[in-house]
Structure formats: C-alpha cells, structure tokens
Design an enzyme around this catalytic site. Structure first.
Site: not given
Length: 615
Positions: A265, A355, A357, A386, A452-453, A497, A501
C-alpha cells in the site's frame, strides 16, 4: 498403528533438497505410536538382472541404493505427533522412496497410493507404483540464502525515535527528546539518519552486525508506512547522501543495512492516488489501485470510521484505514514502478537487504519478479517478509529468503512472559516450529522477541528483567538470525503500538547497563561459538514442576548445553548427562558438576563439554 496420523508429502517441507546432492525426508506419525521407521530408496530407472550370474537378463529387478533399509531418527515430538527424519544422497540426484513403519511384530508399508501390511503382502515392498517420487534435484530449485546472514545479529531501529543527529531537519512541531512517555504516532521527536550515524560505534560495541530500519521514505507520519515518494528520503530524516554515508560507515564496521519496502500500500496523499481522487474514472492511475466504485472518496479521511454494515470504503486498503490504499501489484505499470524502487536503493546506496511490509497480502508473481531484480542487482542480497504465521508458500527459491518469525516469538512470550504454558508445552511448540520449515530455511529465519508492531519484551515479562534475560538466552542460543529491538538492551519498556515506540534513552544514568552487558555478552558468545547458531535442538530435560529447560547443541566439533531455570526458586540440577567438567562460557570459568548443582532462581548456564584427556 494410528494410520490416520501418518503423513508425508513429496516435494514439500516433508521432502526437499537441502543442497544439490542431499534430500531431507520427514514423516509424521501419532505420538508414541511407532517403534521404528525405515526407508527404502533408489533410482527409478536402475533395473538389472536378479543375480550377477544371470547373463541373459531373463529377469529384471529394481536395484534400490541401500543394501539394508535405512532407519529414520525420531527427531522431534509434539503433544500429538512424532516427527521422523533422514538425510539421503541419491546417486543420480533422483529417487523413488517408501516408508516401512514398525510396531512390535506389525510392519506397514506407507507409500503415495496405499498403506499395506507387508508381513502378509511381501510382494508389495518393491511395488514402485506406490513409491513417492523426487524426480530430480535441480540446483536452481534448491533454497539458497546469503551465507553472511547466518552470522548476523540484527538491530531494529525506528528512526524517528532512535537519535536526533541534526536539529536543522526537525519537523516544525518537534517535541523535546523523551519529554513524553505516552507517545503517539502523530508525535515527532526529531530522530534522523545522522543520529544513527553518530551511534554506529555504540551499535558496534553492542556487537550487532545488521541494522533493520523501519521505513525512511517521504511520508506524513512518524512511522512512514504511508509513503508519498518512494524515491526520496523523508527530509526530516535526511537525504540520499546521508543514507549513502550511513551505509558506507556501517559497512566499515561490518554492519549490513536493511530497509523496509512498503509495496502492499501507499499513502492517501501519494500523487497517483490523489490523481484518482481528482479525476476519477478518467485518471491514468485508476487501475493502479483496487477501486470498487467511483467516486472513490469524499471528505476528510481523518473523519472516516469503518462500519461493516453502514460505512465501507470504495477501495481496498491496508486493514480498514483510508490513509493506506492498496497497490494493484498485478498491474504492469505498478509492478515496474515498485521494482524500480527496489533496484534504485540497492544500486544507489548499496543496501544489503529489504524487509517486505505486509508481504503475505501481495501476489506471489510480484515477489518472484522482485526476487529476480534483487538477485540481478546484488547477488548476495537478503529478503525478509513480514508474515505472521506459517510462511512456507513464500519461502521458495524464487521468492523470499526469510520471514519475521512470529512463530518463534509467541511461544517465547507464553513460556517466559505470560507464564501461560509450562516447560513441556514450550518444548512441543518449539519442536513444531523446527518441523514447520525445511532445515535450510530454518537457518535463516528472522527470530524476534518484539518489534514496532508488538508489546516490548520487558513488558511481556511483566517488568521482570531476570526473566527477560532468560528470553534472550533462549533467542541467542537458537538457530536462525536473531534481532534486538532498539532499546531492549538498556531496559526500554513499552506496551503495544504506539507505546512500544518511545524515544531511545541515551543518558547512561537512566540506562540499564547490566542488561546491556548481558545482551552484549550473548552476542559475543554467539559469534564465538558456532554451536549456538546450530538449528537442531536435542532436549535433555524439561520439567513442569520446576519449569526448567535443558537442551544441547551438538556437532562433530563438540557439545554445548543450555540450562534455563524459569522459576523463582533455586534449581537442584541432577542429570547424569551433566556430570563432569564443563567450561561455563557465560561466566568464563571451568566448573565441575558432581551429583548435583544449584542454579539460581531465574538463572541459566551455557556449558561447553570438556573432553577427557586420553591416557
């Protein structure tokens, strides 16, 4: 025997080429249901006279390769199944094979078309019609990944929150570094690539030799997963020259660099999507996205609230956010555009890895083209997807090398952090993971404890740093390629999240230096002792009452034992296999274990077996 539980599939994770000469075969049976499994294999075209004396070839028979049927090893067990394994080297790189399952006096032949009791039907043993087939080991079809990855320990950086090296490029609404603990994704603290350059010596001192950056391209958000311009570094992070300097300086220190490719996206504000919003069906780019009907969107996307019954979007997106319209990667122009992005950053900045996404939502044909571009541009390039679950379909020789291994993370969370499973169940879950992929893939999986997720590992461990240390001991003694999420090494906390972060803490008075030394030492040991990187585990003991684990890594070069006491009581270590002299590699001393040995609460041992001197 429980025939319903028996399973094998040709040319799959149960039968694959480990290298150009070796086939790995696996078989699944019901737990504790089979005493032994044998394999018969041979070249499908190798027929000859029944005896050496038959010069007239009056009776031809099939010549299987082994003079005796080969025994498989019961390698791993789960709560429901046993997994059997054997490596074979077909003489002519092609083979037919069949399994013989033994239980007491019972002998069943398990083939691709039927199962038969061969104690009553011996003539069926050499019925090649029922044999599984591996037609040929074509080298191009063998999974391969760059060798350097096996020795890499990654460090994930969320650039906006890692370090501010240049206040001149700070956003207008920048906040004082670390001034807010309860961070949000619309907050900016001024982290940038120059800040990373300034901290490269810190990272080299920690011992990591790979950096994974979350997205760094132009985007309105702090996370940058909604990209407006894929060919530009976000000005608040720097520019292409800064990235080139970063990569060059990282390479000087033996550190590889991986960037984040967001090809599922883009941003609502990407010029292509803005053109669709403006011109509708007349837009040149209308087929670049998954548009359901026109007009595509009206109003402010900030005011949109998804409702499955009343308020749905007219275009596909990541999740249900209007800010991230989904690319139509089957469209030739979209494919060309995104592949140019992939090629550009490898060529211009000499990055080492991508990486990917949301990689499991992008079509396989696109990833095959992506892999081809990366391989042609830089032959030892590395690709990580991912994917949050079983990813075998993507881990093919013409797609990705690895995935973020959440199948590793979740059992670690459950055993060490949530305390929701005991030692035996943890062993079963790890065993299931070890059988989920071919071994040559498992050696490259991207093993994380957090990201981060996700919630940070310290919070998962309920703030108990001793338990967090144990989680890192397990990660650093497991096969694959481990990753440290920025700040974990100094005790940075954070919930889900966006709380995970937070700004990196650089004041040493506020850092947990003991945690830093622990992770630093584990990284150093992993580099020093290749046994720590071995994929296969041999379980010595798991105990649900004391909640401890003992496992070993073993090769012809030696044996390494790991003892993990996941309880708040001392462990009285009494295991005959662990009696003798050992080198305690973590504490750098020789210890002698006699009939018993005390392991501290939430303590651990990493022991190298010392060989006895020959008299």
């Amino acid at each position: 025997m429980n025939i319903a539980a028996v399973y094998h599939e040709a040319k799959s994770r149960y039968a694959y080429a480990y290298d150009k000469d070796t086939l790995h075969l696996r078989l699944r049976t019901a737990k504790n249901d089979v005493d032994n499994v044998k394999v018969i294999y041979g070249d499908p075209f190798n027929w000859g006279p029944k005896s050496k004396d038959d010069k007239t070839y009056t009776e031809h028979v099939w010549k299987y390769e082994s003079t005796e049927h080969l025994n498989m090893v019961k390698e791993y067990e789960t709560d429901l199944h046993d997994y059997w394994f054997i490596a074979i080297r077909p003489k002519y790189r092609r083979t037919k094979y069949v399994f013989i399952l033994e239980k007491g006096d019972e002998q069943l032949l398990y083939g691709c078309r039927y199962i038969v009791d061969i104690s009553k039907n011996k003539e069926k043993v050499l019925d090649l019609f029922n044999y599984f087939n591996y037609p040929f080991i074509n080298p191009i079809d063998v999974y391969k990944a760059p060798e350097w990855v096996k020795e890499t320990i990654w460090y994930q950086i969320y650039p906006e929150r890692f370090a501010n090296g240049n206040k001149e490029n700070d956003p207008k609404n920048v906040l004082e570094w670390g001034s807010i603990e309860n961070v949000k994704n619309n907050m900016f603290f001024g982290g940038d690539l120059e800040g990373v350059i300034e901290k490269l010596d810190y990272l080299a001192n920690l011992g990591i030799n790979g950096i994974y950056f979350t997205p760094i391209f132009t985007s309105p958000s702090s996370h940058k997963y909604d990209i407006i311009n894929y060919f530009e570094i976000d000005p608040q992070f720097g520019d292409i020259q800064v990235l080139k300097t970063l990569v060059k300086e990282a390479h000087k220190r033996g550190i590889r660099v991986m960037l984040d490719a967001v090809f599922n996206h883009c941003s609502f504000y990407h010029p292509f999507f803005q053109d669709v919003l403006k011109y509708g069906e007349k837009s040149t780019y209308k087929d670049y996205f998954h548009i359901k009907k026109f007009p595509v969107f009206a109003g402010n996307p900030k005011d949109f609230h998804f409702d499955d019954d009343k308020n749905v979007l007219n275009y596909d997106t990541f999740a249900f956010t209007p800010f991230m319209p989904k690319w139509n990667t089957e469209h030739p122009k979209v494919k060309e555009y995104l592949l140019d992005v992939a090629r550009f950053w490898i060529t211009e900045c000499d990055i080492d890895a991508w990486r990917l996404d949301v990689s499991n939502e992008v079509d396989h044909a696109f990833w095959r083209a992506f892999r081809k571009v990366c391989d042609e541009t830089k032959p030892d390039f590395f690709i990580v997807g991912e994917n949050w679950d079983d990813s075998y379909a993507w881990l093919q020789p013409d797609q990705m090398h690895s995935v973020m291994n959440y199948e590793f993370m979740f059992p670690v969370w459950s055993f060490f952090g949530h305390r929701s499973i005991k030692a035996t169940e943890f062993k079963y879950k790890i065993n299931k993971l070890l059988c989920l992929y071919p071994k040559n893939i498992g050696e490259y999986l991207f093993n994380l404890l957090d990201s981060h997720d996700t919630t940070r590992i310290l919070n998962i461990c309920q703030g108990n740093k001793q338990i967090m240390k144990l989680a890192y001991v397990f990660q650093m003694t497991f096969g694959g390629t481990p990753v440290v999420y920025y700040g974990d090494e100094i005790g940075l906390a954070g919930g889900h999240d966006p709380d995970n972060r937070r700004c990196m803490i650089w004041d040493e008075n506020l850092q947990d230096l003991d945690m830093f030394k622990h992770i630093q030492k584990l990284i150093s040991l992993r580099k020093t002792y290749p046994l720590m990187r071995e994929l296969d585990i041999k379980w010595v003991d798991t105990n649900d009452n004391t909640n401890h684990l003992i496992y070993k890594k073993q090769t012809k070069d030696g044996t390494l034992y790991v003892v993990i006491n996941n309880q708040n009581q001392p462990l009285n270590l009494m295991k005959e296999e662990l009696v003798g002299d050992f080198y305690d590699v973590y504490n750098d001393k020789i210890i002698t274990i006699k009939s018993n040995y005390i392991v501290n609460p939430y303590g651990f041992l990493i022991l190298k077996k010392l060989c006895k001197n020959k008299e």
